[in-house]
Design an enzyme around this catalytic site. Structure first.
Site, PDB file in Angstrom:
ATOM      1  N   CYS A  88       0.611  -1.269  -0.113  1.00 18.59           N
ATOM      2  CA  CYS A  88      -0.022   0.044   0.004  1.00 18.59           C
ATOM      3  C   CYS A  88       0.994   1.102  -0.015  1.00 18.59           C
ATOM      4  O   CYS A  88       1.873   1.339   0.804  1.00 18.59           O
ATOM      5  CB  CYS A  88      -0.914   0.037   1.160  1.00 18.59           C
ATOM      6  SG  CYS A  88      -1.734   1.373   1.637  1.00 18.59           S
ATOM      7  N   GLU A  89       0.556   2.040  -1.044  1.00 11.60           N
ATOM      8  CA  GLU A  89       1.360   3.408  -1.108  1.00 11.60           C
ATOM      9  C   GLU A  89       1.220   4.386   0.137  1.00 11.60           C
ATOM     10  O   GLU A  89       2.054   5.242   0.318  1.00 11.60           O
ATOM     11  CB  GLU A  89       1.136   3.908  -2.191  1.00 11.60           C
ATOM     12  CG  GLU A  89      -0.003   4.492  -2.604  1.00 11.60           C
ATOM     13  CD  GLU A  89      -0.114   5.261  -4.116  1.00 11.60           C
ATOM     14  OE1 GLU A  89      -0.763   6.185  -4.093  1.00 11.60           O
ATOM     15  OE2 GLU A  89       0.383   4.835  -5.025  1.00 11.60           O
ATOM     16  N   HIS A  90       0.079   4.013   0.953  1.00  9.94           N
ATOM     17  CA  HIS A  90      -0.349   5.096   1.941  1.00  9.94           C
ATOM     18  C   HIS A  90       0.320   4.669   3.210  1.00  9.94           C
ATOM     19  O   HIS A  90       0.832   5.703   3.929  1.00  9.94           O
ATOM     20  CB  HIS A  90      -2.055   4.968   2.059  1.00  9.94           C
ATOM     21  CG  HIS A  90      -2.642   5.634   0.954  1.00  9.94           C
ATOM     22  ND1 HIS A  90      -3.881   4.997   0.527  1.00  9.94           N
ATOM     23  CD2 HIS A  90      -2.477   6.375   0.207  1.00  9.94           C
ATOM     24  CE1 HIS A  90      -4.025   5.393  -0.647  1.00  9.94           C
ATOM     25  NE2 HIS A  90      -3.394   6.609  -0.852  1.00  9.94           N
ATOM     26  N   HIS A  91       0.461   3.591   3.535  1.00 14.77           N
ATOM     27  CA  HIS A  91       1.271   3.075   4.600  1.00 14.77           C
ATOM     28  C   HIS A  91       2.446   2.099   4.678  1.00 14.77           C
ATOM     29  O   HIS A  91       2.969   1.681   5.457  1.00 14.77           O
ATOM     30  CB  HIS A  91       0.020   2.146   5.686  1.00 14.77           C
ATOM     31  CG  HIS A  91      -1.022   2.943   6.026  1.00 14.77           C
ATOM     32  ND1 HIS A  91      -2.156   3.099   5.224  1.00 14.77           N
ATOM     33  CD2 HIS A  91      -1.112   3.964   6.964  1.00 14.77           C
ATOM     34  CE1 HIS A  91      -3.015   3.682   5.662  1.00 14.77           C
ATOM     35  NE2 HIS A  91      -2.503   4.386   6.642  1.00 14.77           N
ATOM     36  N   GLN A 129      -5.213  -0.779  -4.830  1.00 13.34           N
ATOM     37  CA  GLN A 129      -5.805  -1.736  -5.444  1.00 13.34           C
ATOM     38  C   GLN A 129      -6.726  -1.163  -6.798  1.00 13.34           C
ATOM     39  O   GLN A 129      -6.782  -2.067  -7.857  1.00 13.34           O
ATOM     40  CB  GLN A 129      -6.736  -2.560  -4.479  1.00 13.34           C
ATOM     41  CG  GLN A 129      -7.332  -3.760  -5.236  1.00 13.34           C
ATOM     42  CD  GLN A 129      -8.431  -4.634  -4.152  1.00 13.34           C
ATOM     43  OE1 GLN A 129      -7.854  -4.689  -2.919  1.00 13.34           O
ATOM     44  NE2 GLN A 129      -9.344  -5.079  -4.526  1.00 13.34           N
ATOM     45  N   HIS A 157      -6.061  -6.046   2.938  1.00  9.94           N
ATOM     46  CA  HIS A 157      -5.059  -5.141   3.437  1.00  9.94           C
ATOM     47  C   HIS A 157      -4.907  -4.815   4.722  1.00  9.94           C
ATOM     48  O   HIS A 157      -5.639  -4.518   5.428  1.00  9.94           O
ATOM     49  CB  HIS A 157      -5.808  -3.459   2.782  1.00  9.94           C
ATOM     50  CG  HIS A 157      -5.955  -3.722   1.273  1.00  9.94           C
ATOM     51  ND1 HIS A 157      -5.314  -2.624   0.606  1.00  9.94           N
ATOM     52  CD2 HIS A 157      -7.041  -4.130   0.649  1.00  9.94           C
ATOM     53  CE1 HIS A 157      -5.786  -2.841  -0.734  1.00  9.94           C
ATOM     54  NE2 HIS A 157      -6.827  -3.626  -0.712  1.00  9.94           N
ATOM     55  N   CYS A 159      -3.301  -2.633   6.309  1.00  9.23           N
ATOM     56  CA  CYS A 159      -3.301  -1.349   6.690  1.00  9.23           C
ATOM     57  C   CYS A 159      -4.886  -0.898   7.302  1.00  9.23           C
ATOM     58  O   CYS A 159      -4.970  -0.043   7.982  1.00  9.23           O
ATOM     59  CB  CYS A 159      -3.057  -0.199   5.868  1.00  9.23           C
ATOM     60  SG  CYS A 159      -4.114  -0.377   4.208  1.00  9.23           S
TER      61      CYS A 159
END
Length: 197
Positions: A88-91, A129, A157, A159
């Site tokens: 995940c690019e956010h976390h 995703q 996920h 996250c």
């Protein structure tokens, strides 16, 4: 990356010392003792892992489908249950699941293993995703120029499961449709019913 050549992320390889240094610093900043036995090799292990899990940056996903075959099959082709792992690019937390790809050829087919390699090329990088799903559909549409493409991606996920709302077992399902799949409910139904078998 699966296939004849196992790719590694060359940016990680060429910046190995810096990445190891920063991993060591992060360990210190979260309160760990970087000199304890279990953590001595952790920065090197993390760096080697990054070489592998971010190998998708080394591949142009369009080139994965570059070799096609002339074939007059114009019926639905599905490769389902393609297992993938991404970050995940956010976390920068892992997410993983299965991708299902269906297309109706218009004179060109791809080798079936190429579809799995396409999934690998798209997922082995920082991602979300929704983008994975669209990228696979767009690349299939652009390279093979089929009558239609449908992609369904399922993901779990960490996250969301291990932090934040903490809902383990919850899955995200995304889809992308192109061409005939966009206009034909019957085709979408056929694809989805075949996924359930």
């Amino acid at each position: 990356m699966a296939g004849k050549k196992d790719y590694v992320n060359s940016a990680v390889s060429s910046n190995r010392e810096q990445i190891e240094h920063h991993v060591r610093e992060i360990l210190k900043l979260i309160g760990e003792d970087v000199e304890r036995e279990g953590l001595l090799e952790t920065p090197a292990r993390v760096t080697r892992m990054y070489e592998e899990i971010f190998a998708g940056y080394e591949v142009d996903p369009r080139e994965v489908l570059g070799v096609t075959f002339d074939e007059q099959h114009e019926e639905l082709v599905i490769v389902r249950d393609i297992v993938y792992y991404s970050q995940c690019e956010h976390h920068m937390a892992p997410f993983f699941g299965k991708a299902h790809i269906g297309y109706i050829p218009s004179g060109k087919i791809a080798g079936l293993s190429k579809l799995a390699r396409l999934v690998e090329a798209v997922t082995r990088r920082l991602q979300v995703q929704e983008r994975i799903t669209s990228q696979i559909a767009n690349i299939m549409d652009e390279v093979l120029q089929p009558h239609g493409v449908m992609v369904v991606v399922e993901g779990e996920h960490l996250c969301m499961c291990a932090r934040g709302v903490k809902k383990p077992g919850s899955k995200t399902v995304t889809s992308a449709v192109r061409g005939d799949f966009r206009t034909s409910a019957a085709l979408r139904s056929e694809f989805l019913s075949l996924l359930k078998q």
